[in-house]
Structure formats: C-alpha cells, structure tokens
Motif scaffolding. Structure first.
Motif, short mmCIF file in Angstrom:
data_model
loop_
_atom_site.label_atom_id
_atom_site.label_comp_id
_atom_site.label_asym_id
_atom_site.label_seq_id
_atom_site.Cartn_x
_atom_site.Cartn_y
_atom_site.Cartn_z
N HIS A 152 0.81 -1.22 0.00
CA HIS A 152 0.00 0.00 0.00
C HIS A 152 0.84 1.27 0.00
CE1 HIS A 152 -3.52 -2.42 0.48
NE2 HIS A 152 -3.20 -2.84 1.69
N VAL A 153 2.15 1.13 -0.19
CA VAL A 153 3.02 2.30 -0.11
C VAL A 153 2.67 3.33 -1.18
CG1 VAL A 153 4.83 1.38 -1.61
CG2 VAL A 153 5.41 3.02 0.18
N ASN A 154 2.05 2.87 -2.29
CA ASN A 154 1.68 3.80 -3.37
C ASN A 154 0.67 4.84 -2.90
OD1 ASN A 154 -0.24 1.49 -3.32
ND2 ASN A 154 -1.25 2.66 -4.93
N LEU A 155 -0.07 4.54 -1.83
CA LEU A 155 -1.03 5.51 -1.31
C LEU A 155 -0.35 6.79 -0.84
CD1 LEU A 155 -3.42 3.17 0.71
CD2 LEU A 155 -3.96 4.40 -1.40
N LEU A 156 0.93 6.69 -0.50
CA LEU A 156 1.65 7.86 -0.02
C LEU A 156 1.91 8.88 -1.12
CD1 LEU A 156 4.22 6.23 2.44
CD2 LEU A 156 1.92 7.10 2.90
N THR A 157 1.71 8.48 -2.37
CA THR A 157 1.84 9.44 -3.47
C THR A 157 0.54 10.20 -3.71
OG1 THR A 157 1.17 7.85 -5.19
CG2 THR A 157 3.52 7.91 -4.59
N GLN A 158 -0.47 9.92 -2.89
CA GLN A 158 -1.79 10.54 -3.07
C GLN A 158 -2.17 11.43 -1.88
OE1 GLN A 158 -4.66 7.42 -4.10
NE2 GLN A 158 -3.00 6.23 -4.99
N LEU A 159 -1.16 11.86 -1.11
CA LEU A 159 -1.44 12.80 -0.02
C LEU A 159 -2.08 14.06 -0.60
CD1 LEU A 159 1.96 12.55 1.92
CD2 LEU A 159 -0.13 11.22 2.31
N GLN A 160 -2.93 14.68 0.18
CA GLN A 160 -3.67 15.86 -0.28
C GLN A 160 -3.09 17.13 0.36
OE1 GLN A 160 -6.69 15.32 -2.53
NE2 GLN A 160 -5.26 13.59 -2.66
N HIS A 161 -2.84 18.15 -0.49
CA HIS A 161 -2.22 19.38 0.00
C HIS A 161 -2.97 20.62 -0.46
CE1 HIS A 161 0.92 16.31 -0.83
NE2 HIS A 161 1.47 16.74 0.29
N GLY A 162 -3.01 21.60 0.39
CA GLY A 162 -3.52 22.92 0.02
C GLY A 162 -2.79 23.98 0.82
N LEU A 163 -2.63 25.15 0.23
CA LEU A 163 -1.90 26.24 0.89
C LEU A 163 -2.77 27.48 1.01
CD1 LEU A 163 1.51 25.95 -1.01
CD2 LEU A 163 1.13 25.41 1.40
N GLU A 164 -2.65 28.17 2.12
CA GLU A 164 -3.26 29.49 2.30
C GLU A 164 -2.14 30.41 2.78
OE1 GLU A 164 -6.79 29.25 4.84
OE2 GLU A 164 -6.77 27.09 4.50
N LYS A 165 -1.99 31.54 2.10
CA LYS A 165 -0.91 32.45 2.47
C LYS A 165 -1.41 33.88 2.55
CE LYS A 165 3.38 34.59 1.31
NZ LYS A 165 3.75 35.61 0.35
N GLU A 166 -1.10 34.55 3.64
CA GLU A 166 -1.48 35.94 3.83
C GLU A 166 -0.30 36.85 3.50
OE1 GLU A 166 -4.14 34.50 7.67
OE2 GLU A 166 -2.10 35.26 7.88
N GLY A 167 -0.60 38.09 3.11
CA GLY A 167 0.46 39.05 2.84
C GLY A 167 -0.09 40.46 2.77
N LEU A 168 0.48 41.36 3.54
CA LEU A 168 0.04 42.74 3.54
C LEU A 168 0.43 43.42 2.22
CD1 LEU A 168 1.15 43.86 7.12
CD2 LEU A 168 -1.22 43.62 6.33
#
Length: 534
Positions: free
Chosen positions: A30-46
């Motif tokens: 099942h190691v292939n499942l590690l290539t399907q991690l889900q990512h999202g980014l939120e970044k603030e900036g003045l």
C-alpha cells in the motif's frame, strides 16, 4: 545525517508503533497511497506602498470580489491579501499555483508590494488599518462585523500578523486499509476522525521543532508595540527583537488572549473538542458584555460570548471539514467528521519568494505523516502545561545555547530531543522516497538536522544576521526582500491558462457578489439572530 544513525535509539512505544506501521505499509503493497497525499496552501500578505507603509487603497477590483473569489481574498484587513490554492496530490503543484497567484496579483498592484514577512510593516497607529469590506449582503456585513469585534476585543495590530496555513490529509482509500490493520470494527468516519486527532495531539507535542526549524520572526518594527509594555530588546532605532527568538508571531505578542486561555482545549477527542467550542460560542464573557453588541445602532461585535464564531479560536493546528452553505464549521465536524487538518504555525520566510519552498513542504509531509503513525496517546492536563511551556521557550529562546525542554517531567536538551525526532522521521521520509522514487524527503530531513547542529542556519538567525551585517531595520530588510521577490516572481511568466482563468474569475466573482446582494430577503438583525441560534 550519518551522525543520526550513530545515535542510540530509544525503544519507546511511540517509535515501535511508527516502525510497525511503516513496515506494514511497505510489506502490504500500500506504499503507493503515499503518493496521493492531499495538499492545500493558504498564504497571507500585507499590501504595502513604496514608502514601506501599509497600503490604504481598497482591495483591487482587478483581483475580483474578496467575498466570492475562490483563490484571492482578504483576511482581517482590506490591505491583507489571502491566497488560497485548490487541493493537490503533489505539494509542488500547490506551490506552483501559489506562485501564479502572486504573479497575477503583481500584474494588478501598480506600485504596491506584497510584504514577505509575518510581522507587519511600520504602522503609524491602529487607526490606519482598514478593516476588510465584503459588500452590502448579509454574509458580507457579518464578515465585516466579525472583524469589528476582533478590533474591539484584541485591537487591530494583532490582526496584521500574517502566516501560511498548510492543509494536509490522507487519501480516502487509506482509511479503510488502516482501520483493518488496526483491528477497528467501528464506524469508518469515527476511526478517521480519531486518527486525525491522534495526529493533532502528536503535532502539539512536537510542533516546537517546526517553530525552531522554520520560525522566521525574531524581530519586529517597534511601531507594532508602541505604547505597550514588553520585554524585547532594541536592535536599532525602530527594530525590537530577542537575541534567541525564533517566532515572535507565535509568542504572546501574537495570537493570544486571556479569554481563550481558559478554554484548555487539548484535542483528545472530536466530541470534547466540539463541545468545548460550542460552549465557548455560547458562553457570555463579562468584559465583552461591557463592550455591548449593538450600540447606538452600530454593531461592535457579533455577540458577547467568549468566541463570536469558531474561527476566532486561535490554535496552531485545527481539524477541518469543508462546510456546506450556511453551515457552521463545528457542526460540519460533528456531522461528517474530520476531513483534513490545517497547520497554522508556519511563519512567512522572508528569504523565499513564496514564504515557503519545496524542501519545507516535503518535511511538513514527513512530520505530519510521522505524527499520524506514532503512538495514539491522550494528552493529560499536566502534559498540556508542558506543551505550553515548551512552546514559550522555543518561540522566545529557541536558539539559546544549551536550551532544555520538558519531556515526561524531565529536562532534555532541545538538540538531543530534536535529533531523536528527526531520526524517527527519517524512516518515514525513506518510505515516502520509496513511494515517489526520489530522495527529496530524506534530504529534507537532513537539511533540518543541519539547523539543529548549527542554529545559525535557521531562518530566524539568518534574518538577524542580514539585518546586523547590512545595518538594516526590520522594515528596511523586509522591503528589500519584497522588491527582490517581485523581480524573481515576474521573471517567470504566469501559466497562460491560469491567467485566462483568473481573468474570468475576476468578472464572475464580482457578478456573484452582486447577485448575492440582490437576492437577500432578510434584514441583517434577523439574519444574524437566525445564524447565531442554529
């Protein structure tokens, strides 16, 4: 990392469980499942002008509606941009999307710059900080009044602090497989939520390591603390700092307040977490009652409770679930369980164009996956106090020679404990590299060991080094970086399809806001009362 291999491993239950689960993933296919991690980014900036001052202009119309745009919005202030990426399996895709959001925004900012640091630019006083506006709809008014409440409760200065949120989840197919391995025969939803809460507990135990490794706010402009008592030292005429600090953003100068201190949420279970938040948003708080809610026809806050809404609770990590229209976040968690976690203790690194890079993202994946697979142990009241103490030591003194932390009621050298944790994470990184056919994850761990061995390599130390060597104030240093990052980002063209998409979204989001405003059928008082009563 060779020195790590020579260290004697402790045979802790935590390490044993991690090793067992990593071996199971590898041997079960099942190691292939590690290539399907889900990512999202939120970044603030003045947004800042060329004089290093906070921009007083409205959120650019060319960027669309801050109320309805999916990717470009504002946080507390009209001048505080927030970029939000979609969810990607590859963190590199999220970073690329974030880069394109920066490029598109710069094409529409005229002479303004995006402040590439967590602590704000020079601020004359709180009055110049414009609260974000979201139009005349009920939902827009509620977002605005919530921010008015934050001003009246905590002041505007605190709300100008910026950061990066790293959203992470395991693939859907991972959970039934892990549940079977763990011999759990209950509800899959409850198992998934409990597993995420185990990750959160381990994160809170060890998040001091992330603050040491990636903290990048050891100094700030003195205007941020004008007229307030503090224990910071003077680095220059208008720059305050602590010599061994890592993240003043995460200290009690940043997001903290007395009302929330008594909540004592240690994230042992979803039901206790949800009940604590529910209690907080329903329990009146006398100092807030004295402010009043609606005074002389003007709202000063949404209500007088400990929390106006759930999002007011400040934490370095949150369990999350995408909400349906009109649904409260805590109700979504109770109804459908935890969907992903949101890491909130990441400073903006002023040396990086995006504030974060691929190496850091790879390490965060390694760190979070390790936290998920380690021992599932609850946090006692005593350990909760130790976690808070370790946090305070690292944010203010993290690079102090010989600094110790509390582990199982005993003092342990930060370097020793950090190296032990990295040794465990190296095993997780090796399995991730096996899944991807790469060496990136192990290399990301190796880079962090270098920072443990030599604190001068940490971002916080590098910030102070540049300011000292170039005789720069905090504002001068960050402004210098802002100009460099703008050049770097615009030296690469935005993806053409992405540019067309964002241009279309600009008009669509403005139209959507107009439609929301045109279809409101309730007066705001009734709308708010109904929302709060749900």
């Amino acid at each position: 990392m060779s020195d790590l291999k020579d260290q004697r491993l402790s045979s802790t239950t935590s390490y044993s469980q991690l090793q067992q689960k990593l071996s199971w993933l590898k041997e079960s296919g099942h190691v292939n499942l590690l290539t399907q991690l889900q990512h999202g980014l939120e970044k603030e900036g003045l947004r800042v002008d060329l004089d290093k001052e906070l921009a007083q202009t409205s959120h650019p119309v060319a960027l669309g509606s801050a109320l309805t745009h999916e990717y470009i919005t504002t946080d507390y202030s009209e001048s505080l941009l927030e970029f939000i990426t979609p969810v990607f399996e590859q963190s590199s895709d999220a970073l690329q999307f974030l880069a394109d959001l920066h490029r598109y925004t710069y094409q529409n900012l005229d002479e303004e710059l995006i402040w590439p640091a967590s602590m704000p630019c020079h601020l004359l006083d709180e009055s110049i900080i414009p609260i974000a506006r979201y139009g005349d709809s009920n939902v827009g008014k509620m977002k605005y009044i919530y921010r008015v409440g934050l001003e009246n409760r905590y002041g505007k200065m605190m709300q100008t602090i910026a950061g990066i949120h790293y959203n992470f989840s395991m693939p859907t197919d991972f959970w039934p497989i892990l549940q079977t391995y763990m011999g759990d025969s209950g509800s899959l939803q409850e198992f998934r939520s409990a597993s995420y809460f185990s990750l959160i507990r381990n994160f809170r135990r060890y998040s001091w390591l992330l603050i040491y490794l990636f903290g990048a706010s050891p100094a700030l402009c003195s205007s941020f603390l004008k007229g307030k008592k503090h224990a910071l030292e003077s680095l220059s005429g208008d720059t305050l700092y602590l010599p061994y600090a890592t993240s003043l953003r995460m200290s009690d100068l940043g997001y903290s307040n007395k009302a929330q201190a008594g909540l004592n949420i240690c994230f042992n279970h979803l039901n206790t977490y949800a009940s604590s938040l529910n209690r907080a948003i329903r329990t009146p708080y006398k100092p807030y009652e004295s402010l009043g809610v609606k005074v002389d026809g003007q709202y000063k806050q949404l209500n007088a409770n400990i929390l106006q809404i759930e999002n007011e609770y400040y934490s370095d990590i949150r369990p999350k679930r995408v909400t349906q229209s009109g649904e409260k976040p805590v109700h979504a968690l109770i109804a459908r369980g935890v969907e992903y976690i949101e890491v909130r203790n990441t400073d903006i690194n002023p040396f990086l164009p995006l504030g974060i890079d691929q190496c850091q993202a790879d390490f965060l994946d390694t760190f979070l996956l390790t936290c998920l697979l380690m021992e599932e142990r609850e946090i006692s009241t005593e350990e909760c106090d130790q976690i808070s103490e370790n946090h305070q030591r690292v944010v203010s003194r993290g690079r102090e020679p010989g600094l110790t932390l509390l582990k199982d009621d005993q003092e342990i050298a930060l370097h020793q404990w950090g190296s032990e944790l990295l040794l465990e994470m190296q095993q997780t990184a090796a399995l991730l590299d096996e899944a991807y056919g790469s060496t990136n994850y192990v290399q990301s761990v190796q880079e962090q060991q270098k920072k443990l061995d030599n604190p001068e390599l940490t971002p916080s130390a590098q910030v102070l080094k540049v300011m000292r060597e170039q005789n720069l104030s905090h504002s001068e240093f960050v402004m210098q970086q802002a100009k460099l990052h703008k050049q770097t980002l615009l030296s690469d063209l935005i993806d053409q399809n992405m540019e067309v998409k964002l241009r279309d979204m600009q008009g669509d989001s403005l139209q959507e806001q107009r439609e929301i405003e045109a279809t409101d059928s309730q007066d705001f008082d009734s709308y708010l009362a109904e929302y709060m009563s749900n």
